[in-house]
Write an enzyme that holds these catalytic residues in place. Structure first.
Site, PDB file in Angstrom:
ATOM      1  N   ASP A 201       0.827  -1.212   0.000  1.00 59.35           N
ATOM      2  CA  ASP A 201       0.000   0.000   0.000  1.00 59.35           C
ATOM      3  C   ASP A 201       0.861   1.262   0.000  1.00 59.35           C
ATOM      4  OD1 ASP A 201      -2.299   1.453   0.026  1.00 59.35           O
ATOM      5  OD2 ASP A 201      -2.725   1.179   2.148  1.00 59.35           O
TER       6      ASP A 201
ATOM      7  N   ASN B  22     -10.435  -3.231  -6.842  1.00 57.85           N
ATOM      8  CA  ASN B  22      -9.567  -2.287  -7.558  1.00 57.85           C
ATOM      9  C   ASN B  22     -10.031  -1.974  -8.989  1.00 57.85           C
ATOM     10  OD1 ASN B  22      -6.441  -3.320  -5.947  1.00 57.85           O
ATOM     11  ND2 ASN B  22      -7.834  -1.654  -5.441  1.00 57.85           N
TER      12      ASN B  22
END
Ligand code: FPP
Length: 255
Positions: free
Chosen positions: A33, A81
């Site tokens: 991340d 996503n």
């Protein structure tokens, strides 16, 4: 020069060598991340952060193999996503194409079995073909090979839902009695069926949540959170995470 080097009279060593003195977790997983924020801080498009993040993945996966980590698993693209701008999704798919090509060319020589975990059925057809090729090569590697897994179009709830569905089909077809469903039966229907649960899960970038990653498998994992953004994550950060892990007392519900 560290205290160990002074005591042994050895000079500074490659960090990969250094780690061999200490135990390492068998399975490390990472939520990669912070790529977007890394890029934003530099006035770059988000996809530039993913590109550097992919380089970090290569560095850290190689390091993990060198220090003896048998399984290294990363969250590369979640089932959620797809909601990102098309340009960003396309850039990520291109990074997967590049990496899978490289994996097909080098994994046997390196002794690393590359696997892709997730619902692969909706990925572009050419990527699915690349994954088939990589998995066929991974199958030729023996027990001693390390495994690097990319979770692509992966969601922990989606994975559990698929396992439940498969078990329900088995019950409906008379192949399985409901009372014979055990935790092991469920584990055997997950994408991670042939690997141990992660010992250590690392999340960089200051976020403190699991984000649907390895929900079933993480029941007794140790979590390590750091503010470092993934593109900046170094082998030293990995050492720090492993040292922290080695100080934990894992009781698996016992005393
Ligand atoms: C999360 O950061 C990261 C992703 C959604 C993608 C991770 C993928 C890579 C690092 C590329 C992997 C490629 C290979 C070949 C392994 P974010 O974009 O959510 O960052 P932010 O929270 O700062 O916006």
């Amino acid at each position: 020069m560290g205290i160990f080097d002074r005591l042994t009279g050895r000079g500074p060593r490659a960090s990969g060598e250094e780690r061999k003195d200490r135990p390492v977790p068998r399975h490390i997983a990472v939520i990669m991340d912070g790529n977007g924020r890394w890029a934003k801080k530099r006035g770059l498009p988000r996809k530039a952060g993913h590109k550097v993040g992919a380089e970090t993945f290569r560095t850290i996966a190689t390091y993990c193999k060198d220090i003896g980590v048998k399984y290294f698993t990363v969250y590369a693209f979640s089932t959620e996503n797809w909601k990102r701008p098309q340009d960003e999704v396309d850039a990520l798919m291109n990074l997967f194409r590049t990496y899978l090509k490289e994996a097909a060319e080098t994994m046997v020589a390196r002794g690393v079995a590359v696997r892709v975990l997730g619902d692969l059925s909706v990925l572009p057809a050419d990527i699915q073909r690349q994954i088939d090729e990589v998995h066929a090569l991974a199958d030729t590697l023996g027990e001693d090979a390390a495994t690097a897994s990319l979770c692509i179009n992966y969601g922990g709830r989606d994975e559990i839902k698929n396992a439940v569905r498969a078990l329900a089909h088995d019950v409906q077809a008379g192949r399985l009695r409901p009372e014979d469903i055990t935790e092991d039966t469920i584990s055997a229907h997950l994408y991670t069926a042939h690997m141990p649960d992660p010992d250590l899960i690392i999340r960089p970038s200051g976020e403190v949540r699991t984000s649907n990653f390895l929900l079933w498998q993480s029941a007794y994992s140790e979590y390590y959170f750091t503010d470092v953004l993934w593109p900046d994550f170094s082998t030293k950060d990995m050492d720090a995470a492993i040292d922290d892990f080695n100080r934990r007392s894992r009781r698996f519900g016992g005393v």
